[in-house]
Design an enzyme around this catalytic site. Sequence first.
Site, PDB file in Angstrom:
ATOM      1  N   ASP A 109     -13.937  -8.562  12.288  1.00 39.17           N
ATOM      2  CA  ASP A 109     -12.994  -8.544  11.174  1.00 39.17           C
ATOM      3  C   ASP A 109     -13.167  -9.801  10.335  1.00 39.17           C
ATOM      4  OD1 ASP A 109     -10.659  -7.727   9.636  1.00 39.17           O
ATOM      5  OD2 ASP A 109      -9.655  -9.399  10.631  1.00 39.17           O
ATOM      6  N   HIS A 116     -12.252  -4.475  10.467  1.00 40.82           N
ATOM      7  CA  HIS A 116     -10.977  -4.354   9.759  1.00 40.82           C
ATOM      8  C   HIS A 116     -10.506  -2.903   9.684  1.00 40.82           C
ATOM      9  CE1 HIS A 116      -7.988  -6.626   7.572  1.00 40.82           C
ATOM     10  NE2 HIS A 116      -7.965  -5.729   6.614  1.00 40.82           N
ATOM     11  N   TRP A 134     -10.974  -4.476  -2.398  1.00 41.48           N
ATOM     12  CA  TRP A 134      -9.520  -4.549  -2.289  1.00 41.48           C
ATOM     13  C   TRP A 134      -8.866  -4.415  -3.662  1.00 41.48           C
ATOM     14  CZ3 TRP A 134      -5.757  -7.967  -4.106  1.00 41.48           C
ATOM     15  CH2 TRP A 134      -4.486  -7.815  -3.539  1.00 41.48           C
ATOM     16  N   SER A 138      -3.348  -6.997   7.993  1.00 46.76           N
ATOM     17  CA  SER A 138      -4.025  -7.425   6.775  1.00 46.76           C
ATOM     18  C   SER A 138      -3.024  -8.090   5.824  1.00 46.76           C
ATOM     19  CB  SER A 138      -4.742  -6.235   6.137  1.00 46.76           C
ATOM     20  OG  SER A 138      -5.646  -6.647   5.148  1.00 46.76           O
ATOM     21  N   TYR A 139      -2.891  -7.574   4.587  1.00 46.67           N
ATOM     22  CA  TYR A 139      -1.937  -8.165   3.650  1.00 46.67           C
ATOM     23  C   TYR A 139      -0.545  -8.185   4.266  1.00 46.67           C
ATOM     24  CZ  TYR A 139      -0.157  -9.350  -1.041  1.00 46.67           C
ATOM     25  OH  TYR A 139       0.404  -9.992  -2.130  1.00 46.67           O
ATOM     26  N   TYR A 184       0.800  -1.229   0.000  1.00 48.37           N
ATOM     27  CA  TYR A 184       0.000   0.000   0.000  1.00 48.37           C
ATOM     28  C   TYR A 184       0.833   1.279   0.000  1.00 48.37           C
ATOM     29  CZ  TYR A 184      -3.367  -3.537   1.409  1.00 48.37           C
ATOM     30  OH  TYR A 184      -4.135  -4.670   1.476  1.00 48.37           O
TER      31      TYR A 184
END
Length: 574
Positions: free
Chosen positions: A259, A287, A166, A117-118, A44
Site C-alpha cells: 500500500d 490499497h 484519485w 484511506s482518506y 466517496y
Amino acid sequence: MVDGNYSVASNVMVPMRDGVRLAVDLYRPDADGPVPVLLVRNPYDKFDVFAWSTQSTNWLEFVRDGYAVVIQDTRGLFASEGEFVPHVDDEADAEDTLSWILEQAWCDGNVGMFGVSYLGVTQWQAAVSGVGGLKAIAPSMASADLYRAPWYGPGGALSVEALLGWSALIGTGLITSRSDARPEDAADFVQLAAILNDVAGAASVTPLAEQPLLGRLIPWVIDQVVDHPDNDESWQSISLFERLGGLATPALITAGWYDGFVGESLRTFVAVKDNADARLVVGPWSHSNLTGRNADRKFGIAATYPIQEATTMHKAFFDRHLRGETDALAGVPKVRLFVMGIDEWRDETDWPLPDTAYTPFYLGGSGAANTSTGGGTLSTSISGTESADTYLYDPADPVPSLGGTLLFHNGDNGPADQRPIHDRDDVLCYSTEVLTDPVEVTGTVSARLFVSSSAVDTDFTAKLVDVFPDGRAIALCDGIVRMRYRETLVNPTLIEAGEIYEVAIDMLATSNVFLPGHRIMVQVSSSNFPKYDRNSNTGGVIAREQLEEMCTAVNRIHRGPEHPSHIVLPIIKR
C-alpha cells in the site's frame, strides 16, 4: 439493552462554525439509553456505504451490538454543503462534527472513528483537534503527513499516478454531487472515466500542470500539489505528523506491505506508541486488494483479511476504549505482521522489531550490471575494486511501473513479476548467489548509493526483489530520490554534472523470508512511471515542461571500496 434492531435517519444536516452544513446518516441501535458512537467522515458518498466498507469492516455489526454509527459526506461533496478543498477544512469540520455528536442525547460521551484511506486521514485530523470525547481511532492505510504520502514521497518525486487517479475519482463525485446539471457534465464524466482507465496515458501528457479538466474541477490539484513540489509551508500547514508526539488517543493502525501509505502508517505507529495504546496490523495487501491473491504471487488463504476478522478486531478495540471493557483486548498482540515467503502471520511486541540487525549488502560485479543477465552482484562484502555501472535515462522512455504501491493503475498493484523490465539497458540488477539458508528481512529498507549524472538534476530508484527458482522476480518494496531533494525536501539544490554524490533512498518497508533456492536482487534505475513523475533532467520546473524540453541523462552508480554503494536490509535471526 440492545436487541439488534436499529433505525436510520438520512441527511441530517450538521452546522459547522462557518455556517456550512454537512450531511450525516445516523444508524442508531434500539437501545434504552445513550450509547457509544462511531464516526466515519467520507468523501466517496455516504450512501454507497457497502462499496467502501468492504475494505474495512462490516460496521452494521457494530450497530447491532449497540454502537451508533454516524457517516458523513465531507464538505462540498454529495449531500453536504460548501466547497470541497482536499484536507484544508477537515480538521475544523471533524472537531465541529464531534462536538455536535457529543451534544446529542443518544451519545454517551464516548466516540470512536474508523475507515480506510482518506477516511483514515480524517481520523488523524480529528485526533489532533483535541476534542475530549474522541476516545479511539482506527485508521487503515492512511497518512498524517500528506506530502510524504500520498501526494509526493520521502524522496521528493510526485506520486503522479495516485494524484491523477484519485483526482479523477473525486471529480466524478463532484459532478454527481451537483443539484443542477451543467451542459458539460456528461462529457467531463466521460473524460474522467478515461483518466481512471488509463492513468499512465494521463500522466504522459506534458506539461503535466496543464490538466484543464482537473484544474477546472479541482483547482487544488494544480494550485496546491503540482505547483508545490517542495515540502514548503503550504504542505507543513496541513501536516499532522509533528503534532502526534503528545497524542494519547488509542489507535488501531492497519497497513499493507504493497500500500502506498505503508511508510507513513508505520511512521505514525512509532510516533504515537509511547503515549497511546497503539496497535498495528500489516498484511500483504495493496490499497485495493485485501485478499492476498495476485496474478504473480498468491499468499494463501491466511493472507486474506476477511471482513469478519477485521470487524472482530475493531469491535474489541472499541469495546476496550469506548465501553471500558478492560479484558476486550486480552490476548491481542500489539503488533501483528504477515511474513511473506513463509506466508504466515506472526505476533510481535513492537515495531521496529527489537532484534533487528540492519545489515549492508553491497553492490558489486564482475562486469556491467545492465539487465538481469549482466554481471551485477550483491553481497555483504565490499568489492575490492572501484567500478561504475552506466546507463542512459531518457524521460521519453521511462521504466514502466510494475506492481508495487500503485493506487489506481488499472488494479496492477501488489507483488508483480519484474521480468518484463529485466532486458532494459537502463535497469541495473545486482543479485546474491542462490541462497542455501533462509534470510528474513522485516523492517524498513533503505539504500545508500554513490551516484553521478551528466544532468543537473535526475532521479535514482532502488527496488528490492525476491527471485524465485522458477525465474519470477517479485518486487517487495522500492523508493526514489530526486537529486535536487537529496539533502532536504524544503530547499532544493541542483547537482554538478559529473560530481559523485552519496544519496539515501527510503524504500519503505517489507517482511519477507527469502527461502533457500531464491536470490535477493536489487534493481537500480532512474524512473518508475507512472508511480512517480518523470524527471526532466533539466533542473527546471518539471510539471511545466514539455516532453521536447526534457533531455537524456547519462547516469552512473559507483561501487567499490571508495564508493561502497549498498542496500541496508533489516535482518531477523531467530
